[in-house]
Design a protein around this motif. Structure first.
Motif, PDB file in Angstrom:
ATOM      1  N   MET A   1       0.848  -1.174   0.000  1.00 13.86           N
ATOM      2  CA  MET A   1       0.000   0.000   0.000  1.00 13.86           C
ATOM      3  C   MET A   1       0.893   1.237   0.000  1.00 13.86           C
ATOM      4  N   THR A   2       0.551   2.221  -0.805  1.00  9.90           N
ATOM      5  CA  THR A   2       1.330   3.443  -0.872  1.00  9.90           C
ATOM      6  C   THR A   2       0.896   4.405   0.217  1.00  9.90           C
ATOM      7  N   ARG A   3       1.678   5.450   0.389  1.00 11.89           N
ATOM      8  CA  ARG A   3       1.350   6.438   1.416  1.00 11.89           C
ATOM      9  C   ARG A   3       0.028   7.130   1.138  1.00 11.89           C
ATOM     10  N   ALA A   4      -0.333   7.300  -0.144  1.00 10.52           N
ATOM     11  CA  ALA A   4      -1.570   7.998  -0.499  1.00 10.52           C
ATOM     12  C   ALA A   4      -2.804   7.129  -0.296  1.00 10.52           C
ATOM     13  N   ALA A   5      -2.630   5.813  -0.224  1.00 12.12           N
ATOM     14  CA  ALA A   5      -3.781   4.919  -0.144  1.00 12.12           C
ATOM     15  C   ALA A   5      -4.702   5.209   1.040  1.00 12.12           C
ATOM     16  N   PRO A   6      -4.191   5.521   2.249  1.00 13.48           N
ATOM     17  CA  PRO A   6      -5.135   5.832   3.340  1.00 13.48           C
ATOM     18  C   PRO A   6      -6.048   7.019   3.022  1.00 13.48           C
ATOM     19  N   THR A   7      -5.514   8.042   2.338  1.00 12.02           N
ATOM     20  CA  THR A   7      -6.345   9.187   1.950  1.00 12.02           C
ATOM     21  C   THR A   7      -7.351   8.763   0.896  1.00 12.02           C
ATOM     22  N   THR A   8      -6.908   7.949  -0.057  1.00 14.95           N
ATOM     23  CA  THR A   8      -7.809   7.420  -1.080  1.00 14.95           C
ATOM     24  C   THR A   8      -8.935   6.640  -0.409  1.00 14.95           C
ATOM     25  N   ARG A   9      -8.590   5.796   0.539  1.00 14.94           N
ATOM     26  CA  ARG A   9      -9.578   4.987   1.246  1.00 14.94           C
ATOM     27  C   ARG A   9     -10.567   5.878   1.994  1.00 14.94           C
ATOM     28  N   ALA A  10     -10.064   6.864   2.704  1.00 17.42           N
ATOM     29  CA  ALA A  10     -10.950   7.753   3.469  1.00 17.42           C
ATOM     30  C   ALA A  10     -11.917   8.493   2.548  1.00 17.42           C
ATOM     31  N   THR A  11     -11.430   8.939   1.400  1.00 17.23           N
ATOM     32  CA  THR A  11     -12.279   9.677   0.463  1.00 17.23           C
ATOM     33  C   THR A  11     -13.339   8.771  -0.155  1.00 17.23           C
ATOM     34  N   VAL A  12     -12.937   7.574  -0.597  1.00 14.66           N
ATOM     35  CA  VAL A  12     -13.899   6.641  -1.203  1.00 14.66           C
ATOM     36  C   VAL A  12     -14.933   6.215  -0.161  1.00 14.66           C
ATOM     37  N   ARG A  13     -14.481   5.909   1.031  1.00 13.97           N
ATOM     38  CA  ARG A  13     -15.420   5.514   2.082  1.00 13.97           C
ATOM     39  C   ARG A  13     -16.383   6.654   2.410  1.00 13.97           C
ATOM     40  N   ALA A  14     -15.884   7.884   2.464  1.00  9.59           N
ATOM     41  CA  ALA A  14     -16.752   9.038   2.740  1.00  9.59           C
ATOM     42  C   ALA A  14     -17.801   9.186   1.644  1.00  9.59           C
ATOM     43  N   TYR A  15     -17.392   9.043   0.383  1.00 10.45           N
ATOM     44  CA  TYR A  15     -18.329   9.128  -0.732  1.00 10.45           C
ATOM     45  C   TYR A  15     -19.369   8.012  -0.636  1.00 10.45           C
ATOM     46  N   HIS A  16     -18.909   6.779  -0.489  1.00 10.35           N
ATOM     47  CA  HIS A  16     -19.793   5.609  -0.462  1.00 10.35           C
ATOM     48  C   HIS A  16     -20.822   5.732   0.673  1.00 10.35           C
ATOM     49  N   GLN A  17     -20.359   6.089   1.852  1.00  9.55           N
ATOM     50  CA  GLN A  17     -21.261   6.207   2.997  1.00  9.55           C
ATOM     51  C   GLN A  17     -22.248   7.359   2.808  1.00  9.55           C
ATOM     52  N   ALA A  18     -21.760   8.498   2.322  1.00  9.24           N
ATOM     53  CA  ALA A  18     -22.654   9.643   2.090  1.00  9.24           C
ATOM     54  C   ALA A  18     -23.697   9.305   1.034  1.00  9.24           C
ATOM     55  N   ARG A  19     -23.286   8.657  -0.028  1.00 13.04           N
ATOM     56  CA  ARG A  19     -24.208   8.305  -1.108  1.00 13.04           C
ATOM     57  C   ARG A  19     -25.317   7.394  -0.608  1.00 13.04           C
ATOM     58  N   PHE A  20     -24.970   6.374   0.150  1.00 16.86           N
ATOM     59  CA  PHE A  20     -25.995   5.429   0.578  1.00 16.86           C
ATOM     60  C   PHE A  20     -26.804   5.892   1.783  1.00 16.86           C
ATOM     61  N   ARG A  21     -26.442   7.025   2.378  1.00 19.24           N
ATOM     62  CA  ARG A  21     -27.337   7.604   3.388  1.00 19.24           C
ATOM     63  C   ARG A  21     -28.082   8.823   2.822  1.00 19.24           C
ATOM     64  N   GLY A  22     -27.854   9.115   1.528  1.00 10.56           N
ATOM     65  CA  GLY A  22     -28.581  10.183   0.862  1.00 10.56           C
ATOM     66  C   GLY A  22     -28.059  11.571   1.146  1.00 10.56           C
ATOM     67  N   ASP A  23     -26.834  11.692   1.611  1.00 10.13           N
ATOM     68  CA  ASP A  23     -26.233  12.990   1.938  1.00 10.13           C
ATOM     69  C   ASP A  23     -25.489  13.517   0.705  1.00 10.13           C
ATOM     70  N   ILE A  24     -26.248  14.138  -0.192  1.00  7.01           N
ATOM     71  CA  ILE A  24     -25.674  14.616  -1.455  1.00  7.01           C
ATOM     72  C   ILE A  24     -24.566  15.645  -1.235  1.00  7.01           C
ATOM     73  N   PRO A  25     -24.748  16.652  -0.368  1.00  8.13           N
ATOM     74  CA  PRO A  25     -23.643  17.615  -0.171  1.00  8.13           C
ATOM     75  C   PRO A  25     -22.342  16.952   0.284  1.00  8.13           C
ATOM     76  N   ALA A  26     -22.428  15.975   1.185  1.00  6.95           N
ATOM     77  CA  ALA A  26     -21.213  15.289   1.646  1.00  6.95           C
ATOM     78  C   ALA A  26     -20.591  14.476   0.515  1.00  6.95           C
ATOM     79  N   ALA A  27     -21.405  13.822  -0.294  1.00  6.94           N
ATOM     80  CA  ALA A  27     -20.884  13.057  -1.425  1.00  6.94           C
ATOM     81  C   ALA A  27     -20.212  13.986  -2.434  1.00  6.94           C
ATOM     82  N   VAL A  28     -20.841  15.110  -2.742  1.00  4.27           N
ATOM     83  CA  VAL A  28     -20.286  16.062  -3.711  1.00  4.27           C
ATOM     84  C   VAL A  28     -18.942  16.609  -3.238  1.00  4.27           C
TER      85      VAL A  28
END
Length: 127
Positions: A1-28
């Motif tokens: 895993m590269t040094r950037a991967a934790p940030t990538t993971r946090a961003t993807v997880r934030a998007y995925h979680q926001a999307r499936f709870r219907g939080d459009i501003p957080a996903a955007v």
């Protein structure tokens, strides 16, 4: 895993979680400009347009099970099951590929078998 991967993971997880709870501003907030979305059913070059039908979609989602997640420096892949209340669709196995620029998601490619979705969309779309 590269040094950037934790940030990538946090961003993807934030998007995925926001999307499936219907939080459009957080996903955007996780998405870059320019942005491109592609799926078997639609394409979009706008974060807001990409998420515009989210309320309708979530209205038929009864759950999401994350199966696998892979992260790199500038890309990620999630594999998950979307459980729906639509008997013709049932559980939809989905893969989602994310590409990043400057720490934000600039491209999403959603991959799934859209066969049943075409019939459902025809049934709910007026002629």
């Amino acid at each position: 895993m590269t040094r950037a991967a934790p940030t990538t993971r946090a961003t993807v997880r934030a998007y995925h979680q926001a999307r499936f709870r219907g939080d459009i501003p957080a996903a955007v907030r996780t998405l870059a400009e320019p942005f491109h979305f592609q799926s078997p059913l639609l394409t979009s070059d706008s974060p807001h347009h990409h998420l515009s039908g989210l309320d309708s979609f979530l209205g038929i989602v009864s759950g999401v099970d994350l199966i696998s997640e892979l992260y790199g420096e500038s890309e990620a892949i999630l594999l998950y099951d979307v459980h729906t209340s639509v008997s013709a669709i049932g559980t939809q196995r989905t893969a989602e590929h994310f590409h990043f620029t400057d720490g934000r998601i600039d491209t999403i490619r959603l991959i799934f078998d859209a066969t049943a979705w075409h019939d459902v969309m025809r049934a709910v779309t007026p002629p």
